[in-house]
Design an enzyme around this catalytic site. Structure first.
Site: not given
Length: 350
Positions: A93, A96
């Site tokens: 990702r 986060d």
């Protein structure tokens, strides 16, 4: 004004710049004041699909007039603005943002749990958090963050699995050991003693409980006293928790022998290692009853719902004792996810 602790991580794109931008967005919010920020720490990815890049993790401590739910929504909005795409669990990702602590609040809703349910045993969370909030209290363990990190440094690399009868402790421990290469410590009851107990539980409860207690102490002592310096760095996992003996003795023994059992338990407990992480399996009583019936456990089949619930309650209360340390509570019915959770936890502690 409430104090909140937020964990940040990134393993896609310009990771350092993304952490900077996320922190800046927090500071720009009119109801959030960033009062401390840790340096970034490079960490290996835990769980999720293979082939991910290394993470940068950091933490920020903020003062806020927002409610926990409103602050959580702000974090999700910042993730969205910075390109976070949610797909596979624990996948790579851009950013986060995890709300780890909000003062000493304990909260559980479908969207938000406080404290964060996995922060107490994740080194990549505790290392930056300890830098900026070492004395902030983790409310369910009662330990400051610095002590949680020290626990990861000093406790043996050992995970204990606990739960009521028929919840699947042995299967979970065995499959996690196979996946991770951990040493497996199994608690096998003497079948003749178990048969006598099934025939007359009241008359044989003391014999059964003390036999299990001594056996568990011997298994743990043997495993850790015989480990070489190299083996001592490896993980071990057991399908029992030494303290569960205390819980079950309170359910099966009358008061005078139970006090004697507690003295014996206390004496032996000084000789065995406490787990770095306790995994507590839970399942609805009706589901346990179905499993008990399938396994042909004649003694437990006659128990009422209240009697089946008591071990659940007793284990939760014992796990909440002040010196217990990190606990991971899992739904035993989702076996695949439980394997993933425990395997990832064992990685995250190292």
């Amino acid at each position: 004004m409430p104090t909140a602790l937020i964990g940040l991580g990134s393993n896609l794109g310009d990771r350092a710049a993304l952490l900077d931008r996320a922190t800046a967005r927090l500071g720009e919010h009119p109801n959030i004041d960033v009062v401390a920020r840790s340096k970034p720490y490079a960490t290996a990815p835990i769980g999720g699909p293979a082939g991910q890049g290394e993470y940068l993790n950091s933490a920020v401590r903020v003062l806020t007039t927002l409610s926990p739910q409103a602050l959580f929504e702000v974090l999700q909005q910042i993730e969205k603005e910075l390109g976070r795409a949610r797909s596979e669990r624990w996948s790579a990702r851009t950013i986060d943002l995890d709300l780890l602590l909000y003062d000493d609040l304990v909260l559980e809703t479908p969207a938000l749990r406080l404290p964060h349910p996995r922060m107490s045993f994740r080194r990549f969370v505790l290392t930056p958090a300890s830098e900026i909030a070492p004395q902030m209290i983790h409310p369910t363990t009662g330990w400051p963050i610095r002590r949680l990190l020290e626990h990861l440094d000093t406790a043996p690399n050992y995970v204990a699995i606990a739960g009521p009868v028929a919840v699947g402790k042995t299967q979970l421990a065995s499959e996690v050991a196979q996946r991770t290469g951990a040493r497996l410590i199994l608690d096998e009851i003497d079948p003749q003693l178990l048969a006598r107990f099934n025939a007359d539980p009241t008359a044989t409860a003391w014999e059964l409980e003390t036999s299990l207690l001594h056996r568990r102490a011997a298994l743990l002592a043997e495993c850790f006293s015989n480990a070489s310096s190299d083996e001592a760095t490896d993980l071990a996992i057991s399908d029992f928790w030494f303290d569960q003996s205390l819980v079950y003795s309170r359910l099966s023994l009358t008061e005078p022998p139970q006090r004697q059992f507690e003295r014996l338990w206390h004496e032996l407990r000084q000789q065995v290692p406490s787990p770095k992480l306790l995994v507590l399996l839970q399942a609805p009583v009706d589901q346990l009853r179905e499993r008990i019936a399938r396994q042909g456990r004649t003694t437990e089949q006659s128990l009422s719902s209240d009697e089946l619930q008591r071990p659940h309650t007793g284990l939760r209360e014992q796990a909440a004792q002040p010196d217990q340390g990190p606990v991971l509570v899992l739904n035993a019915l989702d076996h695949k996810r439980a394997i993933e959770e425990v395997s990832a936890a064992m990685q995250a502690m190292r």
